[in-house]
Design a protein around this motif. Structure first.
Motif, PDB file in Angstrom:
ATOM      1  N   ARG A  46      18.601   8.919  11.152  1.00 45.79           N
ATOM      2  CA  ARG A  46      18.575   7.452  11.130  1.00 45.79           C
ATOM      3  C   ARG A  46      19.980   6.877  11.104  1.00 45.79           C
ATOM      4  NH1 ARG A  46      13.216   5.468   8.254  1.00 45.79           N
ATOM      5  NH2 ARG A  46      11.952   7.255   8.754  1.00 45.79           N
ATOM      6  N   SER A  47      20.860   7.541  11.803  1.00 44.02           N
ATOM      7  CA  SER A  47      22.225   7.054  11.905  1.00 44.02           C
ATOM      8  C   SER A  47      22.435   6.566  13.322  1.00 44.02           C
ATOM      9  CB  SER A  47      23.207   8.178  11.541  1.00 44.02           C
ATOM     10  OG  SER A  47      23.027   9.283  12.413  1.00 44.02           O
ATOM     11  N   GLY A  48      23.640   6.565  13.795  1.00 43.68           N
ATOM     12  CA  GLY A  48      23.941   6.119  15.145  1.00 43.68           C
ATOM     13  C   GLY A  48      25.305   6.625  15.555  1.00 43.68           C
ATOM     14  N   THR A  49      25.847   6.028  16.598  1.00 45.49           N
ATOM     15  CA  THR A  49      27.159   6.386  17.116  1.00 45.49           C
ATOM     16  C   THR A  49      28.116   5.247  16.807  1.00 45.49           C
ATOM     17  OG1 THR A  49      26.083   7.599  18.909  1.00 45.49           O
ATOM     18  CG2 THR A  49      28.408   7.078  19.200  1.00 45.49           C
ATOM     19  N   TYR A  50      29.250   5.573  16.209  1.00 47.86           N
ATOM     20  CA  TYR A  50      30.233   4.539  15.887  1.00 47.86           C
ATOM     21  C   TYR A  50      30.714   3.849  17.154  1.00 47.86           C
ATOM     22  CZ  TYR A  50      30.603   6.325  11.111  1.00 47.86           C
ATOM     23  OH  TYR A  50      30.334   6.712   9.828  1.00 47.86           O
ATOM     24  N   VAL A  51      30.878   2.532  17.073  1.00 53.10           N
ATOM     25  CA  VAL A  51      31.402   1.751  18.189  1.00 53.10           C
ATOM     26  C   VAL A  51      32.766   2.314  18.578  1.00 53.10           C
ATOM     27  CG1 VAL A  51      32.236  -0.540  18.871  1.00 53.10           C
ATOM     28  CG2 VAL A  51      30.128  -0.320  17.529  1.00 53.10           C
ATOM     29  N   GLY A  52      32.969   2.544  19.873  1.00 55.89           N
ATOM     30  CA  GLY A  52      34.235   3.073  20.376  1.00 55.89           C
ATOM     31  C   GLY A  52      34.318   4.586  20.423  1.00 55.89           C
ATOM     32  N   THR A  53      33.308   5.273  19.883  1.00 59.09           N
ATOM     33  CA  THR A  53      33.297   6.735  19.975  1.00 59.09           C
ATOM     34  C   THR A  53      32.228   7.152  20.984  1.00 59.09           C
ATOM     35  OG1 THR A  53      31.716   7.028  18.167  1.00 59.09           O
ATOM     36  CG2 THR A  53      34.058   6.992  17.576  1.00 59.09           C
ATOM     37  N   THR A  54      32.193   8.441  21.319  1.00 58.19           N
ATOM     38  CA  THR A  54      31.294   8.922  22.357  1.00 58.19           C
ATOM     39  C   THR A  54      30.341   9.972  21.810  1.00 58.19           C
ATOM     40  OG1 THR A  54      33.015   8.548  24.008  1.00 58.19           O
ATOM     41  CG2 THR A  54      31.190   9.954  24.658  1.00 58.19           C
ATOM     42  N   GLY A  55      29.060   9.817  22.147  1.00 59.86           N
ATOM     43  CA  GLY A  55      28.046  10.814  21.842  1.00 59.86           C
ATOM     44  C   GLY A  55      27.590  11.470  23.126  1.00 59.86           C
ATOM     45  N   PHE A  56      27.195  12.731  23.042  1.00 63.59           N
ATOM     46  CA  PHE A  56      26.777  13.496  24.219  1.00 63.59           C
ATOM     47  C   PHE A  56      25.366  14.023  24.016  1.00 63.59           C
ATOM     48  CE2 PHE A  56      31.342  13.849  23.902  1.00 63.59           C
ATOM     49  CZ  PHE A  56      31.777  13.631  25.202  1.00 63.59           C
ATOM     50  N   ASN A  57      24.625  14.133  25.114  1.00 66.78           N
ATOM     51  CA  ASN A  57      23.304  14.740  25.096  1.00 66.78           C
ATOM     52  C   ASN A  57      23.040  15.288  26.493  1.00 66.78           C
ATOM     53  OD1 ASN A  57      20.715  15.476  24.249  1.00 66.78           O
ATOM     54  ND2 ASN A  57      20.443  13.568  23.114  1.00 66.78           N
ATOM     55  N   SER A  58      22.169  16.276  26.597  1.00 70.39           N
ATOM     56  CA  SER A  58      21.882  16.832  27.918  1.00 70.39           C
ATOM     57  C   SER A  58      20.413  17.218  28.016  1.00 70.39           C
ATOM     58  CB  SER A  58      22.768  18.047  28.220  1.00 70.39           C
ATOM     59  OG  SER A  58      22.488  19.097  27.332  1.00 70.39           O
ATOM     60  N   VAL A  59      19.958  17.308  29.257  1.00 69.81           N
ATOM     61  CA  VAL A  59      18.594  17.719  29.546  1.00 69.81           C
ATOM     62  C   VAL A  59      18.655  18.829  30.589  1.00 69.81           C
ATOM     63  CG1 VAL A  59      18.251  15.912  31.286  1.00 69.81           C
ATOM     64  CG2 VAL A  59      16.267  16.950  30.209  1.00 69.81           C
ATOM     65  N   GLN A  60      17.814  19.834  30.404  1.00 68.71           N
ATOM     66  CA  GLN A  60      17.704  20.932  31.364  1.00 68.71           C
ATOM     67  C   GLN A  60      16.450  20.695  32.202  1.00 68.71           C
ATOM     68  OE1 GLN A  60      17.939  25.377  30.410  1.00 68.71           O
ATOM     69  NE2 GLN A  60      15.747  25.007  30.485  1.00 68.71           N
ATOM     70  N   VAL A  61      16.599  20.785  33.513  1.00 65.90           N
ATOM     71  CA  VAL A  61      15.475  20.600  34.424  1.00 65.90           C
ATOM     72  C   VAL A  61      15.324  21.884  35.230  1.00 65.90           C
ATOM     73  CG1 VAL A  61      14.486  19.178  36.251  1.00 65.90           C
ATOM     74  CG2 VAL A  61      15.983  18.139  34.536  1.00 65.90           C
ATOM     75  N   LYS A  62      14.084  22.395  35.313  1.00 64.58           N
ATOM     76  CA  LYS A  62      13.835  23.684  35.936  1.00 64.58           C
ATOM     77  C   LYS A  62      12.731  23.567  36.980  1.00 64.58           C
ATOM     78  CE  LYS A  62      13.463  28.432  34.327  1.00 64.58           C
ATOM     79  NZ  LYS A  62      13.320  29.298  33.164  1.00 64.58           N
ATOM     80  N   ASN A  63      12.811  24.373  38.029  1.00 64.05           N
ATOM     81  CA  ASN A  63      11.756  24.476  39.029  1.00 64.05           C
ATOM     82  C   ASN A  63      10.885  25.674  38.666  1.00 64.05           C
ATOM     83  OD1 ASN A  63      10.091  24.637  41.259  1.00 64.05           O
ATOM     84  ND2 ASN A  63      11.676  25.352  42.643  1.00 64.05           N
ATOM     85  N   MET A  64       9.647  25.412  38.279  1.00 59.39           N
ATOM     86  CA  MET A  64       8.735  26.486  37.896  1.00 59.39           C
ATOM     87  C   MET A  64       7.668  26.736  38.954  1.00 59.39           C
ATOM     88  SD  MET A  64       9.867  27.862  35.237  1.00 59.39           S
ATOM     89  CE  MET A  64       8.502  28.897  34.757  1.00 59.39           C
ATOM     90  N   GLY A  65       7.978  26.432  40.214  1.00 57.80           N
ATOM     91  CA  GLY A  65       7.094  26.749  41.332  1.00 57.80           C
ATOM     92  C   GLY A  65       7.764  27.770  42.228  1.00 57.80           C
ATOM     93  N   GLU A  66       6.995  28.376  43.128  1.00 62.40           N
ATOM     94  CA  GLU A  66       7.557  29.368  44.056  1.00 62.40           C
ATOM     95  C   GLU A  66       8.431  28.727  45.129  1.00 62.40           C
ATOM     96  OE1 GLU A  66       4.787  32.065  45.845  1.00 62.40           O
ATOM     97  OE2 GLU A  66       3.788  32.471  43.949  1.00 62.40           O
TER      98      GLU A  66
END
Length: 148
Positions: A45-65
């Motif tokens: 329940r916090s956040g990112t300080y104004v002027g600073t940078t937060g990072f996040n990523s998502v992995q996307v995969k192909n699960m078909g032939e």
């Protein structure tokens, strides 16, 4: 009788569980992501300080032939969110189409740099030839907070 190798029964049962049959994957390309939402620094329940940078990523995969053809990845929302796309360790242009072979993956890294103490929302939209999700949306949520 006492065993001199107490780990042997554990090893035996572990190996016995490995014999499960492999699932058949569908012929058509399948877009699978490891998340549907990206929240930035909000675990406690916090956040990112104004002027600073937060990072996040998502992995996307192909699960078909068949090969997954990604036609575009668009970022909507305020410009406090920025996106970087990579596949096989190489950066890609999100406006250019690319292909993902069977069981391969790519990553989308999003940065969040709030300018004011407020809630921010955005979305990623992935367009492809996936049989399960031709358009995949991933919501972005960030909270800018004033530094102490």
């Amino acid at each position: 009788m006492r065993l001199h190798t107490p780990w042997l029964p554990i090893l035996f049962f572990s190996l016995a569980a490995c014999g499960e049959g492999a699932e058949e994957i569908p012929k058509a390309p399948q877009l699978i992501s490891d998340r549907d939402e990206m929240a930035f620094d909000q675990e406690f329940r916090s956040g990112t300080y104004v002027g600073t940078t937060g990072f996040n990523s998502v992995q996307v995969k192909n699960m078909g032939e068949d090969t997954l053809d990604v036609s575009s990845i668009a970022l909507s929302g305020p410009n406090v969110f920025t996106m970087k796309l990579s596949k096989d360790g190489q950066d890609l242009n999100p406006q250019e189409a690319f292909q993902v072979k069977s069981k391969e993956r790519f990553f989308i890294e999003v940065t969040f740099r709030p300018r004011e103490a407020q809630q921010y929302q955005g979305a990623l939209l992935i367009k492809s030839n996936a049989a399960n999700l031709p358009e995949k949306s991933i919501t972005l949520n960030g909270l800018g907070i004033a530094p102490p």
